[in-house]
Design an enzyme around this catalytic site. Structure first.
Site, PDB file in Angstrom:
ATOM      1  N   ARG A  12       0.842  -1.198   0.000  1.00 51.43           N
ATOM      2  CA  ARG A  12       0.000   0.000   0.000  1.00 51.43           C
ATOM      3  C   ARG A  12       0.881   1.253   0.000  1.00 51.43           C
ATOM      4  NH1 ARG A  12      -0.948   4.823   2.467  1.00 51.43           N
ATOM      5  NH2 ARG A  12      -0.628   3.882   4.532  1.00 51.43           N
ATOM      6  N   ASP A  13       1.540   1.546   1.111  1.00 54.62           N
ATOM      7  CA  ASP A  13       2.360   2.753   1.181  1.00 54.62           C
ATOM      8  C   ASP A  13       3.620   2.602   0.329  1.00 54.62           C
ATOM      9  OD1 ASP A  13       2.440   5.325   2.039  1.00 54.62           O
ATOM     10  OD2 ASP A  13       3.188   4.902   4.044  1.00 54.62           O
ATOM     11  N   TYR A  73      -5.942   5.723  11.423  1.00 53.91           N
ATOM     12  CA  TYR A  73      -4.737   6.511  11.170  1.00 53.91           C
ATOM     13  C   TYR A  73      -4.973   7.963  11.586  1.00 53.91           C
ATOM     14  CZ  TYR A  73      -1.771   3.526   8.125  1.00 53.91           C
ATOM     15  OH  TYR A  73      -0.925   2.576   7.617  1.00 53.91           O
ATOM     16  N   GLU A  81      -3.519  10.978  10.499  1.00 52.43           N
ATOM     17  CA  GLU A  81      -2.606  11.552   9.505  1.00 52.43           C
ATOM     18  C   GLU A  81      -1.970  12.839  10.041  1.00 52.43           C
ATOM     19  OE1 GLU A  81      -2.545  12.616   4.737  1.00 52.43           O
ATOM     20  OE2 GLU A  81      -4.438  12.747   5.845  1.00 52.43           O
ATOM     21  N   THR A 129       3.895  11.431   9.105  1.00 51.71           N
ATOM     22  CA  THR A 129       3.522  11.509   7.686  1.00 51.71           C
ATOM     23  C   THR A 129       4.582  12.191   6.834  1.00 51.71           C
ATOM     24  OG1 THR A 129       1.197  11.564   8.337  1.00 51.71           O
ATOM     25  CG2 THR A 129       1.707  12.296   6.102  1.00 51.71           C
ATOM     26  N   HIS A 159       4.232   4.609  12.559  1.00 55.60           N
ATOM     27  CA  HIS A 159       4.430   4.537  11.103  1.00 55.60           C
ATOM     28  C   HIS A 159       5.449   5.616  10.723  1.00 55.60           C
ATOM     29  CE1 HIS A 159       2.605   4.056   6.901  1.00 55.60           C
ATOM     30  NE2 HIS A 159       3.273   5.202   6.775  1.00 55.60           N
ATOM     31  N   HIS A 178       8.387   7.639   8.450  1.00 54.24           N
ATOM     32  CA  HIS A 178       8.916   7.958   7.120  1.00 54.24           C
ATOM     33  C   HIS A 178      10.372   8.400   7.260  1.00 54.24           C
ATOM     34  CE1 HIS A 178       5.595   7.636   4.141  1.00 54.24           C
ATOM     35  NE2 HIS A 178       4.875   7.597   5.252  1.00 54.24           N
TER      36      HIS A 178
END
Length: 505
Positions: free
Chosen positions: A14-15, A142, A144, A177, A205, A207
């Site tokens: 997905r990501d 989530y 975001e 994010t 999550h 990045h």
């Protein structure tokens, strides 16, 4: 915190698919999902976003058909949206049973993107969660832009979590994010949330915009996070997501009290498959999965490994289904050569080993990598050189090949101190070289042996930059014999083999 279990959720499909230029086919998605769950043993897999395309729908449906037959139904997740039930209907048709609902985790996103109040947003979220529950769909949420939410609108984040704690939600997913968190912020924010909401399951999550994703994962686990979102090879938008291989190695080596289900020995296999399907090459120096990360290049390192594994750390390649190698090139020492010879079952005396080492260094100056498979050719080349005294040298040459013109060669040759220059044409560059050489030897009133066989080979499995070995069979009135030449250029190989012939005669 002793023996605390952390869930690993993989979001490569997905990501990770948001990596620029990447689009997995339905069959590739199914294959990767199967490997992630059955081979790597991740706990959960996020495979798609709802409503994206018909192709995405078909891929999700195929994965869910397989998951239902194999007991993985509740371990497959899809990103969904606050859209009055459109995502829920899409998921029902695809057979998905877990939604990861995308909501606004910062006041900045809520105000400027949705242009709604917190109360309006929460009411719409509550409606989606209720509809999911009615249809036996489990909900994770989530937040975001959560990281900026904690930096700039913490009261809003707490208000949101107070609301979610009263909803039928299994997990709250905390994305950095924009990849802006520092490790200390990651620890402080998650520690604060775990203290304030001890009954909520939180996933982190990360990045990788500042190349801090693995460090942030480590701090998130220290702070008590319950789950992590990772991707194979760190795939993802912009600089990507936290890489699975690095995150898992860090947790296993530095946090022994934390347990994860992931099977380290399958990481490399899955990594290479995702590289093939995605078309995104793994950097050679990428930790754990890069081609060069278990390769010792410096001779002193190979020597230290011979003596007491002095240059080993806890990242042993066997953990990840790999092997340590010893590179051959201009920085090689005898120890590198010996390590590679051992693998080939070969042994040389000290004198020959020195000569082979010197030859490898010379070749390494011209060619980035000399492979283990090249070694027998190099040994043969070096040992051949012991059979004669070098009295003839091809000092220089110019070879030309142009469309519509015959190839030509201009050569300079030294024979026992006497210098000759000649030019000739031929049917190919090497033929032109031999014709020029014949002119030189005609001046000496000598005839060259007849070339009766010419073979060129490279080591099995080599690339286009591999060392070539030319083996030429020569014939005189009295005997036939072979000479070998070794170089990364095919014609130069033949010239080197020819120079050996000139010295032998």
């Amino acid at each position: 915190m002793v023996n605390r279990k952390i869930e690993i959720m993989d979001t490569t499909l997905r990501d990770g698919e948001q990596t620029s230029g990447v689009s997995f086919s339905a069959s590739e998605k199914l294959t990767i999902a199967q490997l992630l769950l059955e081979e790597l043993h991740v706990d959960r897999v996020e495979i798609a976003s709802a409503r994206v395309s018909d192709g995405e729908f078909q891929a999700v449906k195929a994965i869910m058909d397989w998951a239902n037959q194999n007991g993985y139904t509740n371990r497959i997740e899809v990103l969904s949206f606050v859209d009055n039930g459109v995502s829920i209907n899409w998921m029902l048709n695809a057979g998905v049973k877990v939604q990861n609902l995308l909501t606004k985790g910062s006041l900045n996103h809520l105000t400027h993107q949705l242009k709604k109040t917190a109360e309006q947003h929460f009411a719409e979220i509550a409606a989606v969660i209720a509809l999911a529950s009615q249809n036996q769909i489990e909900t994770n949420v989530y937040l975001e832009d959560w990281s900026n939410g904690m930096r700039n609108s913490k009261d809003y984040v707490f208000q949101f979590l107070d609301f979610l704690s009263q909803q039928s939600v299994k997990r709250v997913l905390l994305p950095d994010t924009l990849g802006v968190l520092t490790p200390s912020e990651t620890y402080d924010y998650i520690d604060e949330l775990k203290s304030k909401y001890p009954n909520i399951h939180f996933d982190f999550h990360a990045h990788n915009d500042y190349d801090l994703s693995t460090a942030n994962v480590l701090e998130a686990v220290k702070a008590g996070i319950d789950g992590l979102h990772l991707t194979v090879n760190g795939m993802g938008e912009r600089a990507g997501n936290a890489p699975m291989a690095s995150a898992v190695a860090v947790i296993n080596d530095f946090l022994p009290e934390v347990k994860i289900s992931l099977k380290e020995s399958s990481i490399f296999k899955v990594s290479k498959l995702v590289e093939t399907f995605s078309g995104i090459r793994i950097p050679a120096n990428k930790p754990i999965v890069g081609d060069n990360v278990f390769t010792q290049t410096a001779g002193i390192h190979a020597d230290g490994d011979n003596k007491n594994n002095l240059y080993f750390n806890d990242l042993l390649p066997e953990r990840f289904g790999r092997k340590r190698t010893y590179a051959l090139g201009k920085t090689s020492g005898k120890a590198n050569i010996e390590k590679n010879l051992q693998e080939l079952g070969l042994k040389l005396n000290d004198e020959d080993l020195k000569k082979v080492t010197q030859r490898v260094i010379e070749l390494g100056d011209k060619k980035e990598t000399v492979t283990k498979e090249d070694l027998p050719y190099i040994i043969s080349d070096v040992l051949d050189s012991k059979l004669y005294e070098e009295k003839v040298t091809v000092q220089s040459y110019v070879l030309t090949h142009a469309k519509g013109l015959r190839p030509s060669a201009t050569i300079s040759v030294s024979i026992e101190g006497e210098h000759f220059e000649e030019n000739a044409q031929g049917d190919g560059q090497f033929d032109a070289f031999m014709n020029a050489l014949n002119k030189v030897y005609a001046k000496k009133k000598r005839q060259l042996p007849k070339l009766v066989d010419y073979a060129v080979r490279i080591a099995p499995g080599s690339d286009s930059d591999a060392l070539c070995e030319a083996i030429i069979t020569w014939e005189t009135d009295k005997k036939s014999f072979k000479t070998r030449g070794l170089d990364s250029d095919q014609t130069v190989c033949a010239i080197k083999a020819t120079q050996k012939m000139l010295n032998i005669i």
